[in-house]
Write a protein that holds these residues in place. Sequence first.
Motif, mmCIF file in Angstrom:
data_model
loop_
_atom_site.group_PDB
_atom_site.id
_atom_site.type_symbol
_atom_site.label_atom_id
_atom_site.label_comp_id
_atom_site.label_asym_id
_atom_site.label_seq_id
_atom_site.Cartn_x
_atom_site.Cartn_y
_atom_site.Cartn_z
ATOM 1 N N LEU A 100 12.863 18.890 44.344
ATOM 2 C CA LEU A 100 12.468 20.231 44.765
ATOM 3 C C LEU A 100 13.158 20.633 46.066
ATOM 4 C CD1 LEU A 100 10.619 22.686 44.263
ATOM 5 C CD2 LEU A 100 8.856 21.514 45.617
ATOM 6 N N TYR A 101 13.222 19.708 47.012
ATOM 7 C CA TYR A 101 13.890 20.013 48.273
ATOM 8 C C TYR A 101 15.373 20.302 48.053
ATOM 9 C CZ TYR A 101 15.880 19.284 52.913
ATOM 10 O OH TYR A 101 16.581 19.433 54.080
ATOM 11 N N SER A 102 16.015 19.508 47.185
ATOM 12 C CA SER A 102 17.440 19.703 46.949
ATOM 13 C C SER A 102 17.720 21.053 46.302
ATOM 14 C CB SER A 102 17.970 18.563 46.069
ATOM 15 O OG SER A 102 17.754 17.309 46.680
ATOM 16 N N THR B 147 19.654 23.999 48.271
ATOM 17 C CA THR B 147 20.946 24.413 47.738
ATOM 18 C C THR B 147 20.984 25.905 47.452
ATOM 19 O OG1 THR B 147 21.219 22.228 46.737
ATOM 20 C CG2 THR B 147 22.644 23.993 45.928
ATOM 21 N N VAL B 148 19.904 26.459 46.902
ATOM 22 C CA VAL B 148 19.890 27.865 46.499
ATOM 23 C C VAL B 148 19.566 28.782 47.683
ATOM 24 C CG1 VAL B 148 18.804 29.560 44.985
ATOM 25 C CG2 VAL B 148 19.278 27.249 44.140
ATOM 26 N N TRP C 133 26.309 29.139 52.830
ATOM 27 C CA TRP C 133 26.324 28.650 51.454
ATOM 28 C C TRP C 133 27.520 27.732 51.190
ATOM 29 C CZ3 TRP C 133 30.419 29.519 48.183
ATOM 30 C CH2 TRP C 133 31.338 30.493 48.561
ATOM 31 N N GLN C 134 28.620 27.926 51.929
ATOM 32 C CA GLN C 134 29.757 27.041 51.737
ATOM 33 C C GLN C 134 29.437 25.617 52.204
ATOM 34 O OE1 GLN C 134 33.071 28.851 53.749
ATOM 35 N NE2 GLN C 134 33.273 30.535 52.265
ATOM 36 N N ALA D 1 28.150 20.054 50.752
ATOM 37 C CA ALA D 1 27.264 18.892 50.837
ATOM 38 C C ALA D 1 26.831 18.426 49.450
ATOM 39 C CB ALA D 1 26.046 19.232 51.694
ATOM 40 N N VAL D 2 26.495 19.361 48.569
ATOM 41 C CA VAL D 2 26.100 19.005 47.202
ATOM 42 C C VAL D 2 27.261 18.349 46.466
ATOM 43 C CG1 VAL D 2 25.365 19.944 44.988
ATOM 44 C CG2 VAL D 2 24.311 20.763 47.092
ATOM 45 N N ALA D 3 28.474 18.883 46.629
ATOM 46 C CA ALA D 3 29.647 18.296 45.964
ATOM 47 C C ALA D 3 29.924 16.888 46.473
ATOM 48 C CB ALA D 3 30.857 19.192 46.172
#
Length: 215
Positions: free
Chosen positions: A89-91, A95-96, A138-139, A144-146
């Motif tokens: 949920l945190y991720s 991210t969004v 957002w970048q 970070a997600v990538a």
Amino acid sequence: PRREKLTKWPRKVFAVQDKSSFPESSFYTWKHQRPPTPWIWVGGWLLILFTLGCCLFPLAPMQAKRAVFHTSLTILLVLVGTVSARLALYSVIWTVLGKHVWLIPNLFSDHVPITDIFSPIIAESKDKDGKPFPVPHWQKRAGAVAAVASLLAGLYRVAPDKGYGAKIRDTHDDVLDFLLEKGSYLQKIGSETAMEAPKEDPKEDPKETVDHGEL
């Protein structure tokens, strides 16, 4: 007239030795010790019995071992599932939206009593001033997600199929098979043993043999 300067707060507190006099310029506190209740004795004996049960666990029957195994596995799955749901949920929200929102935020808090762990159920993390943390660009969030996804993919690719990792996986499977199948195997052996009837010796007793010869 000269006034006496009183201390606002004592640096140290000592036990009163002379209880016949109490100077007015001193601070006092009373220590009240709660008398023991029957539940304290019950809890102490239960703790002793629990310790003895843990020591005698290797001698317990297979059904008791399976019950302990399933109970421990259930608790472990609940804890792992709760932590995984919090992280997922945190991720997603971070991210969004870039918000630091946690499910059951007081789950790992040391200063919160156990009765207030599930209150609130969901909340946003804030800094020491009580303000929400700033939302990153957002970048940065996408990068970070990538990076995390690439790290997990790399670890999955280099995970050994043989050696120590495979040995741990095989040992885990053997333990599960033993606990799940040992009970049914023992029940099957016991039922087969009970169904087998003892066979008598068909030989005649020489003492009961009667000679029908001529009298």
